[in-house]
Design a protein around this motif. Structure first.
Motif, PDB file in Angstrom:
ATOM      1  N   ARG A  31       0.841  -1.195   0.000  1.00 42.68           N
ATOM      2  CA  ARG A  31       0.000   0.000   0.000  1.00 42.68           C
ATOM      3  C   ARG A  31       0.878   1.246   0.000  1.00 42.68           C
ATOM      4  O   ARG A  31       1.880   1.312   0.716  1.00 42.68           O
ATOM      5  CB  ARG A  31      -0.900   0.026   1.239  1.00 42.68           C
ATOM      6  CG  ARG A  31      -1.864  -1.140   1.328  1.00 42.68           C
ATOM      7  CD  ARG A  31      -2.609  -1.096   2.636  1.00 42.68           C
ATOM      8  NE  ARG A  31      -3.389  -2.304   2.863  1.00 42.68           N
ATOM      9  CZ  ARG A  31      -3.807  -2.700   4.054  1.00 42.68           C
ATOM     10  NH1 ARG A  31      -3.522  -1.980   5.131  1.00 42.68           N
ATOM     11  NH2 ARG A  31      -4.518  -3.805   4.180  1.00 42.68           N
ATOM     12  N   PHE A  49      -2.757   3.775  -3.254  1.00 43.65           N
ATOM     13  CA  PHE A  49      -2.560   2.643  -4.167  1.00 43.65           C
ATOM     14  C   PHE A  49      -2.470   1.356  -3.375  1.00 43.65           C
ATOM     15  O   PHE A  49      -1.878   1.315  -2.296  1.00 43.65           O
ATOM     16  CB  PHE A  49      -1.253   2.795  -4.950  1.00 43.65           C
ATOM     17  CG  PHE A  49      -1.249   3.900  -5.951  1.00 43.65           C
ATOM     18  CD1 PHE A  49      -0.936   5.194  -5.583  1.00 43.65           C
ATOM     19  CD2 PHE A  49      -1.549   3.645  -7.285  1.00 43.65           C
ATOM     20  CE1 PHE A  49      -0.924   6.219  -6.500  1.00 43.65           C
ATOM     21  CE2 PHE A  49      -1.535   4.657  -8.225  1.00 43.65           C
ATOM     22  CZ  PHE A  49      -1.220   5.952  -7.826  1.00 43.65           C
ATOM     23  N   GLN A  50      -3.041   0.313  -3.920  1.00 43.22           N
ATOM     24  CA  GLN A  50      -2.745  -1.034  -3.453  1.00 43.22           C
ATOM     25  C   GLN A  50      -2.132  -1.747  -4.642  1.00 43.22           C
ATOM     26  O   GLN A  50      -2.793  -1.954  -5.658  1.00 43.22           O
ATOM     27  CB  GLN A  50      -3.990  -1.751  -2.956  1.00 43.22           C
ATOM     28  CG  GLN A  50      -3.673  -3.144  -2.431  1.00 43.22           C
ATOM     29  CD  GLN A  50      -4.738  -3.664  -1.489  1.00 43.22           C
ATOM     30  OE1 GLN A  50      -5.041  -3.044  -0.471  1.00 43.22           O
ATOM     31  NE2 GLN A  50      -5.323  -4.802  -1.832  1.00 43.22           N
ATOM     32  N   ASN A  51      -0.868  -2.113  -4.497  1.00 45.65           N
ATOM     33  CA  ASN A  51      -0.066  -2.570  -5.634  1.00 45.65           C
ATOM     34  C   ASN A  51      -0.106  -1.472  -6.702  1.00 45.65           C
ATOM     35  O   ASN A  51       0.156  -0.319  -6.388  1.00 45.65           O
ATOM     36  CB  ASN A  51      -0.553  -3.917  -6.131  1.00 45.65           C
ATOM     37  CG  ASN A  51      -0.464  -4.970  -5.038  1.00 45.65           C
ATOM     38  OD1 ASN A  51       0.565  -5.088  -4.351  1.00 45.65           O
ATOM     39  ND2 ASN A  51      -1.535  -5.725  -4.842  1.00 45.65           N
ATOM     40  N   GLU A  52      -0.457  -1.804  -7.942  1.00 41.40           N
ATOM     41  CA  GLU A  52      -0.447  -0.759  -8.968  1.00 41.40           C
ATOM     42  C   GLU A  52      -1.793  -0.078  -9.135  1.00 41.40           C
ATOM     43  O   GLU A  52      -1.913   0.876  -9.904  1.00 41.40           O
ATOM     44  CB  GLU A  52       0.015  -1.345 -10.317  1.00 41.40           C
ATOM     45  CG  GLU A  52      -0.928  -2.387 -10.902  1.00 41.40           C
ATOM     46  CD  GLU A  52      -0.659  -3.765 -10.358  1.00 41.40           C
ATOM     47  OE1 GLU A  52       0.096  -3.901  -9.386  1.00 41.40           O
ATOM     48  OE2 GLU A  52      -1.231  -4.730 -10.909  1.00 41.40           O
ATOM     49  N   ALA A  53      -2.798  -0.548  -8.421  1.00 42.36           N
ATOM     50  CA  ALA A  53      -4.148  -0.008  -8.584  1.00 42.36           C
ATOM     51  C   ALA A  53      -4.361   1.214  -7.679  1.00 42.36           C
ATOM     52  O   ALA A  53      -4.151   1.146  -6.465  1.00 42.36           O
ATOM     53  CB  ALA A  53      -5.171  -1.087  -8.245  1.00 42.36           C
ATOM     54  N   GLN A  54      -4.810   2.305  -8.299  1.00 42.16           N
ATOM     55  CA  GLN A  54      -5.150   3.507  -7.541  1.00 42.16           C
ATOM     56  C   GLN A  54      -6.584   3.345  -7.053  1.00 42.16           C
ATOM     57  O   GLN A  54      -7.528   3.427  -7.843  1.00 42.16           O
ATOM     58  CB  GLN A  54      -4.997   4.747  -8.421  1.00 42.16           C
ATOM     59  CG  GLN A  54      -5.131   6.055  -7.664  1.00 42.16           C
ATOM     60  CD  GLN A  54      -4.803   7.263  -8.530  1.00 42.16           C
ATOM     61  OE1 GLN A  54      -4.800   7.187  -9.750  1.00 42.16           O
ATOM     62  NE2 GLN A  54      -4.517   8.397  -7.909  1.00 42.16           N
ATOM     63  N   LEU A  55      -6.765   3.125  -5.767  1.00 45.31           N
ATOM     64  CA  LEU A  55      -8.063   2.745  -5.236  1.00 45.31           C
ATOM     65  C   LEU A  55      -8.905   3.921  -4.761  1.00 45.31           C
ATOM     66  O   LEU A  55     -10.133   3.797  -4.675  1.00 45.31           O
ATOM     67  CB  LEU A  55      -7.899   1.743  -4.088  1.00 45.31           C
ATOM     68  CG  LEU A  55      -7.268   0.404  -4.460  1.00 45.31           C
ATOM     69  CD1 LEU A  55      -7.309  -0.547  -3.277  1.00 45.31           C
ATOM     70  CD2 LEU A  55      -7.967  -0.215  -5.672  1.00 45.31           C
ATOM     71  N   GLU A  68       0.870   7.955 -10.194  1.00 44.64           N
ATOM     72  CA  GLU A  68       1.011   6.642 -10.828  1.00 44.64           C
ATOM     73  C   GLU A  68       1.864   5.738  -9.965  1.00 44.64           C
ATOM     74  O   GLU A  68       2.725   6.201  -9.212  1.00 44.64           O
ATOM     75  CB  GLU A  68       1.671   6.778 -12.206  1.00 44.64           C
ATOM     76  CG  GLU A  68       0.865   7.513 -13.235  1.00 44.64           C
ATOM     77  CD  GLU A  68       1.576   7.551 -14.575  1.00 44.64           C
ATOM     78  OE1 GLU A  68       0.910   7.866 -15.576  1.00 44.64           O
ATOM     79  OE2 GLU A  68       2.783   7.273 -14.615  1.00 44.64           O
ATOM     80  N   ARG A  69       1.631   4.461 -10.136  1.00 47.11           N
ATOM     81  CA  ARG A  69       2.487   3.451  -9.505  1.00 47.11           C
ATOM     82  C   ARG A  69       2.532   2.277 -10.488  1.00 47.11           C
ATOM     83  O   ARG A  69       1.913   1.249 -10.276  1.00 47.11           O
ATOM     84  CB  ARG A  69       1.921   3.018  -8.158  1.00 47.11           C
ATOM     85  CG  ARG A  69       2.919   2.237  -7.318  1.00 47.11           C
ATOM     86  CD  ARG A  69       2.317   1.778  -6.003  1.00 47.11           C
ATOM     87  NE  ARG A  69       3.313   1.104  -5.191  1.00 47.11           N
ATOM     88  CZ  ARG A  69       3.021   0.307  -4.170  1.00 47.11           C
ATOM     89  NH1 ARG A  69       1.759   0.079  -3.830  1.00 47.11           N
ATOM     90  NH2 ARG A  69       3.987  -0.259  -3.491  1.00 47.11           N
ATOM     91  N   GLY A  72       3.696  -1.279  -9.272  1.00 42.80           N
ATOM     92  CA  GLY A  72       3.425  -1.609  -7.881  1.00 42.80           C
ATOM     93  C   GLY A  72       4.604  -1.392  -6.969  1.00 42.80           C
ATOM     94  O   GLY A  72       4.590  -1.882  -5.830  1.00 42.80           O
ATOM     95  N   SER A  75       6.312   5.219  -6.818  1.00 37.97           N
ATOM     96  CA  SER A  75       5.180   6.014  -7.293  1.00 37.97           C
ATOM     97  C   SER A  75       5.679   7.414  -7.640  1.00 37.97           C
ATOM     98  O   SER A  75       6.678   7.885  -7.103  1.00 37.97           O
ATOM     99  CB  SER A  75       4.106   6.101  -6.219  1.00 37.97           C
ATOM    100  OG  SER A  75       3.048   6.960  -6.606  1.00 37.97           O
TER     101      SER A  75
END
Lengths: 116, 108
Positions: A31, A49-55, A68-69, A72, A75
């Motif tokens: 995270r 972010f959780q891994n590469e997903a922007q939540l 961006e990440r 994962g 960033s």
């Protein structure tokens, strides 16, 4: 691993320029969070972010801001067409998986942005 | 996210116990209470967290009232290096939401 690393530590830019900040989290942390802090205020959440997903993105994150990440890992936070109101400390934090949402955040030392 | 209320500032003598109160009357049953602190020009640092029971670690103790509407962070033997802003935070959905915090000054 020495913790969360943020670069640069300080950035002075002219109004209207674009800036990009980088955050390298602790390697096993999935995270990653971005916060903004102005003088005398507590840190304000920007995005997560959780891994590469922007939540999640805060309403504070205007269209001029993008994070961006890509893999994962590290960033980046970009601010386009900077304004004087963007002057602040930008903090990055990471936390490990499998624990309550607020446990064990590790914060970096931040990037202090000054827009002149 | 639970809203928390803390005094704006507090003073404590070096070597004494510093007791920092926090009200979180809207906290829900499964939300943790977290304490972080921020020393000037550094990022916030995790201190301790708890749900219902009192907690102690090498840095501090956390006392949570039975109704969970308030808590107290205790630094048992405050030193000058404990001067910082202390944040009491009710856990939000997967993120920390900071308030203004308490500026604690340890006096020699």
């Amino acid at each position: 691993d020495t913790g969360v690393s943020q670069n640069p530590r300080h950035k002075i830019t002219k109004r209207g320029q674009n800036v990009t900040f980088r955050c390298d989290p602790i390697s096993e942390h999935n995270r990653l969070y971005w916060y903004r802090q102005t003088l005398g205020q507590g840190p304000e959440f920007l995005t997560y972010f959780q891994n590469e997903a922007q939540l999640e993105k805060s309403r504070l994150l205007s269209d001029r801001f993008s994070a961006e990440r890509p893999k994962g890992s590290f960033s980046t936070l970009e601010i386009q067409r900077t304004e004087q109101g963007d002057s602040a400390m930008y903090l990055c934090a990471s936390s490990p998986p499998g624990l309550p949402g607020g446990y064990g955040y590790t914060f970096g030392s931040g990037t202090r942005l000054t827009v002149v | 996210d639970a809203k928390t209320t803390q005094p704006t500032s507090m003073d404590c003598a070096e070597g004494r116990a510093a007791n920092l109160p926090c009200n979180h009357s809207t906290i829900s049953g499964n939300e943790y209470v977290y304490w972080y602190r921020q020393i000037h020009s550094q990022g916030p640092q995790y201190i301790i967290h708890g749900l219902k029971n009192n907690e102690t670690n090498e840095m501090a103790s956390l006392i949570i009232t039975e109704d969970r509407k308030s808590s107290t962070l205790i630094l048992p033997h405050a030193t000058l290096r404990d001067t910082a802003v202390y944040y009491c935070i009710g856990e939000g959905a997967q993120k920390l939401v900071f308030g203004q915090g308490t500026r604690l000054t340890i006096n020699p």
